[in-house]
Design an enzyme around this catalytic site. Structure first.
Site, PDB file in Angstrom:
ATOM      1  N   MET A 188       3.940  21.423   0.552  1.00 19.80           N
ATOM      2  CA  MET A 188       2.879  20.431   0.700  1.00 19.80           C
ATOM      3  C   MET A 188       3.172  19.573   1.923  1.00 19.80           C
ATOM      4  SD  MET A 188       1.845  17.542  -2.131  1.00 19.80           S
ATOM      5  CE  MET A 188       0.463  16.421  -1.878  1.00 19.80           C
ATOM      6  N   PRO A 189       2.183  19.364   2.803  1.00 20.74           N
ATOM      7  CA  PRO A 189       2.416  18.477   3.953  1.00 20.74           C
ATOM      8  C   PRO A 189       2.803  17.073   3.495  1.00 20.74           C
ATOM      9  CG  PRO A 189       0.411  19.751   4.261  1.00 20.74           C
ATOM     10  CD  PRO A 189       0.837  19.969   2.837  1.00 20.74           C
ATOM     11  N   TYR A 226     -14.148   9.765  -6.933  1.00 25.57           N
ATOM     12  CA  TYR A 226     -14.597   9.285  -5.625  1.00 25.57           C
ATOM     13  C   TYR A 226     -16.027   9.702  -5.314  1.00 25.57           C
ATOM     14  CZ  TYR A 226      -9.504   8.879  -4.820  1.00 25.57           C
ATOM     15  OH  TYR A 226      -8.166   8.598  -4.918  1.00 25.57           O
ATOM     16  N   LEU A 243       2.230  14.394   5.188  1.00 25.88           N
ATOM     17  CA  LEU A 243       1.229  13.458   5.686  1.00 25.88           C
ATOM     18  C   LEU A 243      -0.141  14.115   5.618  1.00 25.88           C
ATOM     19  CD1 LEU A 243       0.618  10.733   7.099  1.00 25.88           C
ATOM     20  CD2 LEU A 243       1.152  11.843   9.270  1.00 25.88           C
ATOM     21  N   GLY A 244      -1.092  13.431   4.991  1.00 23.19           N
ATOM     22  CA  GLY A 244      -2.412  14.006   4.826  1.00 23.19           C
ATOM     23  C   GLY A 244      -3.501  12.984   5.037  1.00 23.19           C
TER      24      GLY A 244
END
Length: 283
Positions: free
Chosen positions: A12-13, A48, A15-16
């Site tokens: 998983m990155p 959201y 930073l997103g």
């Protein structure tokens, strides 16, 4: 981009790009710009109400699915929780236009948490969610979920920023192999974060902004973070944080900013629990 390896081997990155509070009518452009800037981790949620816009931007981008890491979140479900959790995930997948998500998070630590988690475990086994986790769980609730279920959450997403650093939460996650992810990383600018003298003075050393210093601080703490912006130049700036290293002294200066308390809302507050319990999504 640096990647974090989750406890099930999924990468998983660190930073997103987050889309919380971006209106649905603005989300598609924001995500399109973020993908063009180089973001590959996208974080949304059913609550959201902009999953469809995220999905349109993903489809239009032409970026291969395997290069993207998409997170969405489960809202509190009515009984039967297991059945309704499956329905909620399928609804999110339809809105996103995807056959799986990379991370599915339980958005709130309320309702039939166990029933919801069992359904999430099943979705993980079936490949509908490559990883599963939680959000807004305090250490006691996180540990309860870990010790009483088969799958340990891969990620725990909680309010984390220089003024609420969650050190005890972080240590518990480290102990049990759960990755710490921040929401509200810039504290929505509260406590004058973007002009804070400690952060700006550190930034001057590297010709970086206070926001970039905060993102670098997250990276050096091994905390995944998802800054939000609708301005392409700010999106690019937020990615430009891999070419400098904060010193131990600078990390200590930032550590001293911790107030040990939320700047937003407390999940231990009965009024907040009642409000969250009453909120239902049209899905």
């Amino acid at each position: 981009m640096q990647n974090v390896t989750l406890n099930n081997g999924v990468k998983m990155p660190i930073l997103g790009f987050g889309v919380f509070q971006i209106p649905a009518e603005e989300t598609e452009k924001a995500v399109t710009d973020a993908l063009a800037a180089g973001y590959r981790l996208l974080d949304t949620a059913s609550a959201y109400e902009n999953e469809e816009a995220v999905g349109r931007a993903i489809k239009a981008s032409g970026i291969p699915r395997e290069e993207l890491f998409v997170t969405t979140k489960l809202w509190i479900q009515d009984a039967p929780a297991e059945q309704n959790t499956r329905r909620a995930l399928e609804t999110s997948l339809t809105k996103l236009g995807l056959d799986h998500v990379d991370l599915y998070l339980m958005h709130q630590p309320f309702g039939d948490v166990y029933g919801q988690w069992r359904a999430m475990e099943a979705a993980n086994r079936e490949g509908l969610a490559r990883a599963i986790g939680v959000a807004n769980f305090y250490p006691d609730r996180l540990l309860d979920l870990i010790v009483n279920n088969e799958i340990t959450p891969q990620v725990s997403q909680i309010e984390t920023h220089p003024f609420f650093q969650r050190t005890a939460d972080h240590d518990l996650m480290r102990e049990h192999g759960v990755e710490h992810q921040s929401w509200g990383g810039f504290a929505e600018g509260r406590n004058d974060l973007f002009t804070h003298p400690v952060l700006t003075e550190i930034g001057k050393v590297y010709d970086k902004s206070a926001a970039q210093v905060v993102l670098r601080w997250f990276i050096q703490r091994d905390i995944i973070t998802i800054p939000k912006s609708v301005r392409p130049e700010r999106m690019a700036q937020n990615l430009d944080v891999f070419d400098f290293q904060l010193t131990d002294d600078q990390m200590a200066q930032i550590a001293a900013l911790d107030t040990g308390t939320t700047l937003f809302f407390d999940h231990h507050d009965p009024e907040m629990v009642a409000w969250l319990a009453k909120r239902r999504l049209d899905a």
